[in-house]
Motif scaffolding. Structure first.
Motif, PDB file in Angstrom:
ATOM      1  N   TYR A  18      10.516   1.462   0.868  1.00  0.00           N
ATOM      2  CA  TYR A  18      11.529   1.720  -0.052  1.00  0.00           C
ATOM      3  C   TYR A  18      12.833   2.157   0.441  1.00  0.00           C
ATOM      4  N   ASP A  70      20.805  -4.063  -7.995  1.00  0.00           N
ATOM      5  CA  ASP A  70      19.251  -4.383  -8.387  1.00  0.00           C
ATOM      6  C   ASP A  70      18.427  -3.874  -7.378  1.00  0.00           C
ATOM      7  N   HIS A 126       5.651  -2.065  -3.211  1.00  0.00           N
ATOM      8  CA  HIS A 126       4.935  -1.789  -4.456  1.00  0.00           C
ATOM      9  C   HIS A 126       3.257  -2.092  -3.932  1.00  0.00           C
ATOM     10  N   LYS A 174      15.918  -0.938  -7.456  1.00  0.00           N
ATOM     11  CA  LYS A 174      14.614  -1.063  -7.489  1.00  0.00           C
ATOM     12  C   LYS A 174      13.747  -0.177  -6.265  1.00  0.00           C
ATOM     13  N   ASP A 180      13.478  -9.270  -1.584  1.00  0.00           N
ATOM     14  CA  ASP A 180      12.303  -9.149  -2.719  1.00  0.00           C
ATOM     15  C   ASP A 180      11.161  -9.033  -2.132  1.00  0.00           C
ATOM     16  N   LEU A 223      10.618  -5.163  -1.277  1.00  0.00           N
ATOM     17  CA  LEU A 223      10.300  -4.481  -2.465  1.00  0.00           C
ATOM     18  C   LEU A 223       8.847  -4.813  -2.735  1.00  0.00           C
TER      19      LEU A 223
END
Length: 789
Positions: free
Chosen positions: A364, A739, A349, A743, A342, A345
């Motif tokens: 990514y 997920d 972002h 993402k 996480d 990710l």
């Protein structure tokens, strides 16, 4: 049996544990009697040896045969003392075995030490994480009239009950504890009880919170500082669970302002600051939340969590640069954290927000490359069957009937699976069942070994009796040597008075006696000889055991190679172009080799177990030459009877010598009778003790049969449940990785779209600027154009 036979040597090694009270009878030099001076010297030596033998057999009688055996009460006290020593030394397995033997005896239930034995047994089981067994004996202890152990037992019972989610009867026990304490629980026990209420899952949330608050509030006035801090923290958590965030913030602020000293108090402050930071974040106090997070030191267990939440706090403030710095530190400090996916990710972002498109794309893509193959493997794992029972059986069959996540799942997914409570519970249940099945098997094997030892080894299984028997053996060997001297003396004395025919008969018996004397001389007669023989035998056993250990290491290495090869085949399947039939044949051959290694490992373990038994036997006894001694004594008696048949026609001086030798022999026979009596009594004690142990082992064998049936029944009932839990939980882990990859893919699209948007905006700006400049040019050259027209 040849004296050089290994079995004879091994049996002779058994004497090692039985040190003589004093040196055994020395072997006198057997010389032919040529003069009365030599005879007198030998008889004086024999007299000393007989005195020594009398002292030694008296020691055996007083210390082993005539001393009364311990009473049942003394035996129980000794067993309790041994168990208590093992408990204090931290040998929980040995302690639990000793105390189980006591508490399982119905006659011990009325003993004053029965409550203490229950406590030691339950605590030993608790230390081994055998919560079900610990709960059983703790309940038994709590059902007895209260003792000094009651409060400690109740504290442990609350701990076990919360782990097993079994809450019946707790309030009655607490009421009893209050009575013992004058209506008020001791702070330590009161805190355990309050924490137990805090964790209860069988109550409605409102009732649980109310009861836990009622239990924690009085502890805020405790005279124990750590209890006050712990209670304050739990009250803050209860306010959060009740939805009263304002009250929770005030409680945590007050708690965080208190000074801390010991590591336990430091940990409470760290958790308090973490909780306070989260609450302040939720209520919009972002700057203060950052202050709280930053008070968590780098060496704290919560440091990584605080960095992740600091980053989101900066995101909420719109400070993407600082948010990225926090994430960068997190990935540097603990790249293997369960938060790392996480965090990556979020890092992508933030790079996107900072318009660092190349770095964002790389981040990514790294997420996709890292977790995409894991997702695919989980898909393969879960798509093999939709039947949870079949799935569960498949898992077990792949891992030798145990559910080991480290083998079933990729390393990255393993961290996620271990955070799933359902998977942890399923694994614990399977491991408990497997442990129970294995324990029953080991207990059955142990019972067989005990019965076999009683049947085959006899005195070796009781070192105390073996010591007494070995001492008696040494005395008997000494008496046989005395008889050898007496026979040699009387045979030499009569030889010159015999006829040619009589002399031939006597010479024949003497030759037979001398042949056996060489074998008889091998028997150890002093402690030094016993110790040397023991060391030789143990050295031989140790050499074999070292070789067995080396072979075990080689087998372990080969098994690791086989496992690595299998993993390589599975990991590289997509990259190779190997025909399926060749891979199947190769894996079949590999499995055959693995099965062979397993067989060799089992055989080697059995061999090492036998070596351990042999070494223990060497350490407890070195003997077994009774047959040699008996044969030698019989030959001596035949020679004596032959010589005695000539007594009627011997000269007076020889007849007087024979009479004196007979007096010495009578003393020897009296001592031999005492030796025979002592050995008979020791064998009787062996029979009695062996019968007691045999009866206990056979009773336990009957119980093991019941346990085996129960474990099999419970395993059958649990398989469907555990299989479904494992299936659903692994599916959730797969969803998490799905997920993550999704993402990552969305992030890649966002980067491309944002770059397109930026280019579009830039183009639009350039187009607008061009239009503006064209309009300005038209305006500037409008007059010129008119003239041209």
């Amino acid at each position: 049996m040849n004296a050089s036979d290994p079995r004879v040597l091994f049996l002779s090694a058994v004497l090692s544990l039985a040190p003589a009270a004093r040196p055994a009878l020395a072997a006198p030099e057997t010389v032919e009697v040529r003069a009365s001076r030599d005879v007198k010297r030998q008889l004086e030596q024999v007299d000393k040896q007989l005195q020594n033998a009398d002292e030694n057999i008296r020691f055996v009688e007083t210390q082993f045969t005539q001393r009364p055996e311990p009473s049942d009460e003394e035996a129980k006290l000794r067993r309790f003392s041994d168990g208590e020593i093992q408990y204090l030394l931290g040998d929980w397995t040995a302690a639990s075995v000793l105390f189980y033997d006591l508490v399982s005896d119905p006659r011990f239930r009325a003993h004053a030490l029965y409550p203490d034995a229950l406590f030691y047994l339950s605590d030993s089981l608790l230390e081994q994480q055998n919560y079900i067994g610990a709960r059983l004996y703790l309940r038994e202890l709590l059902s007895l009239p209260p003792t000094d152990r009651y409060k400690d037992a109740l504290s442990r019972y609350l701990n076990v009950a919360s782990r097993l989610n079994q809450f019946d009867g707790i309030d009655d026990y607490i009421a009893q504890a209050r009575k013992l304490s004058g209506g008020q629980l001791p702070p330590e026990l009161a805190y355990v009880y309050a924490k137990w209420l805090f964790r209860r899952a069988d109550l409605k949330n409102e009732e649980r919170i109310a009861r836990a608050r009622e239990a924690f509030e009085p502890l805020m006035r405790s005279n124990i500082r750590l209890v006050r801090l712990q209670s304050a923290y739990h009250l803050g958590v209860l306010s959060v669970q009740a939805g009263d965030l304002k009250d929770a913030i005030e409680r945590f602020r007050e708690l965080a302002s208190l000074p801390v000293n010991v590591p336990e108090e430091v940990r409470i402050r760290e958790l308090t600051n973490l909780s306070l930071g989260r609450l302040l974040y939720e209520t919009g106090n972002l700057d203060e939340a950052l202050d709280r997070y930053q008070q968590i030191p780098g060496e704290s267990e919560s440091f990584v969590d605080s960095l992740y939440e600091v980053s989101w706090t900066y995101v909420k403030k719109g400070d993407f640069s600082r948010a990225k710095n926090a994430i960068d530190i997190l990935l540097l400090v603990d790249p293997e954290s369960s938060l790392a996916p996480d965090a990556k990710l979020l890092q992508g972002h933030l790079l996107l927000k900072l318009q660092q498109y190349e770095e964002a794309t790389t981040t990514y893509q790294g997420v996709i490359d890292t977790y995409g193959p894991v997702r695919n493997k989980l898909d393969e794992l879960l798509s093999r069957t939709i039947d949870p029972v079949a799935y569960f059986d498949n898992l077990l069959s792949r891992n030798e009937r145990t559910l080991d996540l480290s083998v079933l799942l990729p390393p990255v997914a393993l961290r996620y699976a271990q955070t799933q409570e359902q998977v942890a519970g399923a694994v614990a249940l399977v491991n408990d069942l497997e442990s129970g099945r294995k324990g029953v098997g080991e207990a059955r094997a142990l019972a067989t070994r005990i019965l076999q030892a009683l049947e085959e080894r006899g005195l070796e299984t009781f070192p105390e009796l073996q010591e007494g028997y070995t001492r008696a053996d040494a005395v008997e060997s000494g008496l046989t040597r005395v008889e050898q001297v007496l026979v040699a003396v009387e045979s030499s004395a009569v030889l010159e008075h015999l006829t040619s025919e009589e002399r031939k008969k006597l010479e024949a018996v003497r030759e037979e006696r001398e042949a056996l004397a060489r074998r008889f001389a091998l028997l150890p007669t002093t402690q030094r000889e016993v110790e040397e023989r023991r060391q030789r035998m143990q050295a031989r056993v140790d050499e074999l055991d070292r070789e067995a250990f080396r072979l075990g290491y080689e087998l372990q290495s080969l098994r690791a190679v086989a496992t690595a090869v299998r993993k390589w085949v599975e990991d590289t399947r997509a990259e190779r172009n190997t025909p399926p039939e060749e891979e199947v044949a190769f894996l079949g051959q590999l499995q055959a080799e693995a099965d062979t290694l397993e067989g060799l490992q089992s055989e080697l373990e059995h061999t090492r177990l036998k070596l351990a038994d042999e070494r223990n036997a060497v350490a407890t006894s070195v003997g077994g030459e009774e047959l040699i001694r008996q044969q030698f004594y019989e030959v001596l008696q035949r020679e004596h009877l032959l010589v005695a048949s000539f007594a009627g026609r011997l000269p007076d001086d020889v007849a007087a010598l024979m009479t004196r030798l007979q007096q010495v022999r009578e003393r020897t026979d009296a001592l031999r009778t005492r030796v025979t009596t002592a050995k008979g009594q020791l064998r009787a004690q062996l029979e009695r003790r062996g019968r007691v142990i045999r009866d206990k082992v056979q009773a336990e064998q009957a119980l093991l049969g019941q346990y085996d049936t129960e474990v099999a029944a419970v395993s059958g009932q649990a398989r469907n449940l555990v299989g479904r839990i494992a299936f659903d939980s692994f599916r959730r882990v797969r969803q998490q990785f799905y997920d993550l990859v999704l993402k990552g893919d969305v992030g890649m699209v966002d980067v491309a779209f944002t770059r397109k948007q930026d280019k579009t905006v830039e183009i639009q700006k350039l187009s607008a600027q061009k239009d503006k400049e064209l309009r300005e040019l038209e305006r500037d050259f409008k007059e010129v154009l008119k003239d041209v027209e």
